[in-house]
Design a protein around this motif. Structure first.
Motif, PDB file in Angstrom:
ATOM      1  N   GLY A  11      22.577 -42.664  26.309  1.00 56.44           N
ATOM      2  CA  GLY A  11      23.439 -42.846  27.497  1.00 56.44           C
ATOM      3  C   GLY A  11      24.648 -41.917  27.491  1.00 56.44           C
ATOM      4  O   GLY A  11      25.039 -41.389  26.448  1.00 56.44           O
ATOM      5  N   ARG A  15      32.258 -44.421  30.473  1.00 59.58           N
ATOM      6  CA  ARG A  15      33.513 -45.179  30.433  1.00 59.58           C
ATOM      7  C   ARG A  15      34.486 -44.612  29.404  1.00 59.58           C
ATOM      8  O   ARG A  15      35.651 -44.954  29.396  1.00 59.58           O
ATOM      9  CB  ARG A  15      33.238 -46.667  30.171  1.00 59.58           C
ATOM     10  N   MET A 105      18.014 -39.622  31.797  1.00 64.04           N
ATOM     11  CA  MET A 105      18.544 -40.964  31.582  1.00 64.04           C
ATOM     12  C   MET A 105      18.012 -41.901  32.664  1.00 64.04           C
ATOM     13  O   MET A 105      18.627 -42.066  33.701  1.00 64.04           O
ATOM     14  CB  MET A 105      20.081 -40.976  31.606  1.00 64.04           C
ATOM     15  N   LYS A 106      16.834 -42.459  32.405  1.00 67.24           N
ATOM     16  CA  LYS A 106      16.217 -43.310  33.429  1.00 67.24           C
ATOM     17  C   LYS A 106      16.364 -44.782  33.113  1.00 67.24           C
ATOM     18  O   LYS A 106      15.592 -45.603  33.584  1.00 67.24           O
ATOM     19  CB  LYS A 106      14.736 -42.951  33.558  1.00 67.24           C
ATOM     20  N   ALA A 111      14.399 -45.601  27.839  1.00 68.57           N
ATOM     21  CA  ALA A 111      14.808 -45.131  26.504  1.00 68.57           C
ATOM     22  C   ALA A 111      13.947 -45.804  25.423  1.00 68.57           C
ATOM     23  O   ALA A 111      13.529 -45.166  24.458  1.00 68.57           O
ATOM     24  CB  ALA A 111      16.284 -45.422  26.266  1.00 68.57           C
ATOM     25  N   GLY A 256      31.279 -50.702  24.431  1.00 73.33           N
ATOM     26  CA  GLY A 256      30.987 -49.721  25.478  1.00 73.33           C
ATOM     27  C   GLY A 256      32.063 -49.753  26.545  1.00 73.33           C
ATOM     28  O   GLY A 256      32.111 -48.892  27.417  1.00 73.33           O
TER      29      GLY A 256
HETATM   30  P1  UTP Z   1      25.025 -48.456  28.903  1.00 69.43           P
HETATM   31  O1  UTP Z   1      24.817 -48.384  30.351  1.00 69.43           O
HETATM   32  O2  UTP Z   1      25.938 -49.498  28.365  1.00 69.43           O
HETATM   33  O3  UTP Z   1      25.553 -47.093  28.276  1.00 69.43           O
HETATM   34  O4  UTP Z   1      23.620 -48.546  28.211  1.00 69.43           O
HETATM   35  P2  UTP Z   1      26.018 -45.762  28.950  1.00 69.43           P
HETATM   36  O5  UTP Z   1      25.241 -45.462  30.172  1.00 69.43           O
HETATM   37  O6  UTP Z   1      25.978 -44.763  27.851  1.00 69.43           O
HETATM   38  O7  UTP Z   1      27.560 -46.089  29.244  1.00 69.43           O
HETATM   39  P3  UTP Z   1      28.444 -45.943  30.551  1.00 69.43           P
HETATM   40  O8  UTP Z   1      28.105 -47.131  31.414  1.00 69.43           O
HETATM   41  O9  UTP Z   1      28.133 -44.624  31.213  1.00 69.43           O
HETATM   42  O10 UTP Z   1      29.860 -45.995  30.022  1.00 69.43           O
HETATM   43  C1  UTP Z   1      23.321 -49.430  27.156  1.00 69.43           C
HETATM   44  C2  UTP Z   1      22.659 -48.695  26.001  1.00 69.43           C
HETATM   45  O11 UTP Z   1      21.450 -48.082  26.403  1.00 69.43           O
HETATM   46  C3  UTP Z   1      21.431 -46.704  26.091  1.00 69.43           C
HETATM   47  C4  UTP Z   1      22.891 -46.313  25.946  1.00 69.43           C
HETATM   48  O12 UTP Z   1      23.013 -45.221  25.051  1.00 69.43           O
HETATM   49  C5  UTP Z   1      23.529 -47.591  25.404  1.00 69.43           C
HETATM   50  O13 UTP Z   1      23.387 -47.686  23.998  1.00 69.43           O
HETATM   51  N1  UTP Z   1      20.738 -45.983  27.184  1.00 69.43           N
HETATM   52  C6  UTP Z   1      20.980 -46.336  28.473  1.00 69.43           C
HETATM   53  C7  UTP Z   1      19.875 -44.966  26.883  1.00 69.43           C
HETATM   54  O14 UTP Z   1      19.650 -44.623  25.691  1.00 69.43           O
HETATM   55  N2  UTP Z   1      19.258 -44.320  27.906  1.00 69.43           N
HETATM   56  C8  UTP Z   1      19.467 -44.636  29.211  1.00 69.43           C
HETATM   57  O15 UTP Z   1      18.849 -43.998  30.103  1.00 69.43           O
HETATM   58  C9  UTP Z   1      20.364 -45.662  29.495  1.00 69.43           C
END
Ligand code: UTP
Length: 274
Positions: A11, A15, A105-106, A111, A256
């Motif tokens: 992700g 934030r 990032m889907k 993931a 997060g």
């Molecule tokens: P979050 O939505 O909390 O993380 O996803 P984010 O998108 O990194 O944070 P913000 O909202 O932009 O601040 C929860 C978890 O899922 C992973 C993220 O890395 C996090 O550990 N994730 C989420 C993925 O690995 N891939 C994705 O496409 C989405």
């Protein structure tokens, strides 16, 4: 029984921008330890030593972190600072790490699906390391969940009671209690409004999943926010078989979010000084 732990860590961590422009959110430290190391140590405590990490662009420092830094080792050898590397050395000596990259990032469900090649056809744990869990020296949350898995052999989600104003941030379950703190899930809604929420039991970042989840995820269409949601796949699993919700013992910090991150920092700092 559970041998592998998957860490979706692709992700963007928006934030925490601009810090997360070049530093993965999972590498942000609570005091002196990156978030992901807390997660890895929780898995180790549960007897899991194969870590599978789903990374993305700009996340190379995760791989470097879980590797030997010879120059640093050489510099610190024999000095009083050598002790500072004790915990990470222990991680490197006991665990194996494998990586794959999520190219787009889907969503969390996607993931996890990307992690299929690392996990294979066996039940596995999932840790979202931005949820930092602490049970004050008692059994870790994943360890508690492994015990439940040994009894029921089905997918399990860790849940926590949250205030009604908070439900729209989480996947929320409806369930029937079958054991102390254990619920059979019969419905699950991703980020519901207060009116839609079937309860205030919110799913946090700990899962044990049976491998049939991959076959379901292959077919799962984008849901809420256009993302492939793990809750949609889990809902299908609970209709076909059984999924449990487990109200864990301990505290979870939502690292997060800036508020949760600061709270965890303060609490862990107080513990250090105790
Ligand atoms: P979050 O939505 O909390 O993380 O996803 P984010 O998108 O990194 O944070 P913000 O909202 O932009 O601040 C929860 C978890 O899922 C992973 C993220 O890395 C996090 O550990 N994730 C989420 C993925 O690995 N891939 C994705 O496409 C989405």
């Amino acid at each position: 029984m559970i041998k592998k732990c998957l860490f979706p860590a692709a992700g963007y961590g928006t934030r925490f921008l601009p810090a997360t422009k070049t530093t993965p959110k999972e590498m942000l430290p609570i005091i002196n330890k990156p978030l992901i190391q807390y997660g890895v140590e929780e898995a180790m405590e549960a007897g899991i030593f194969n870590m599978a990490i789903v990374t993305g662009r700009g996340k190379r420092s995760l791989e470097d972190y879980f590797d030997i830094n010879y120059e640093l080792e050489h510099q610190l050898k024999g000095t009083s600072k050598e002790n500072l590397l004790k915990d990470i050395r222990n991680v490197l000596e006991t665990c194996s790490f494998s990586y794959t990259r999520q190219m787009e990032m889907k969503g969390l469900g996607h993931a996890i699906l990307v992690g299929e090649s690392l996990v294979g056809n066996e039940p596995f744990a999932v840790i979202l390391s931005d949820d930092l869990c602490d049970n004050e020296g008692g059994q870790g949350v994943l360890s508690q969940m492994c015990k439940i898995y040994a009894k029921y052999r089905c997918s399990i989600v860790a849940v926590e009671e949250v205030a009604l104003e908070e439900v729209s941030k989480y996947g929320v379950i409806a369930g029937r209690k079958i054991d102390e703190d254990v619920f059979v899930v019969d419905n699950m809604i991703e980020k519901p409004s207060q009116e839609e929420a079937p309860s205030n039991l919110a799913i946090i970042g700990r899962y044990i999943l049976t491998p049939d989840i991959f076959e379901i995820l292959h077919r799962t269409k984008p849901g809420k926010n256009g993302e492939i949601q793990i809750t949609d796949a889990l809902l299908e699993q609970c209709k076909k078989g059984m999924v449990l919700g487990y109200k864990f013992k301990g505290v979870r910090y939502d690292c997060g979010s800036v508020d949760g991150f600061v709270k965890a920092t303060n609490i862990f700092y107080d513990k250090l000084k105790r």
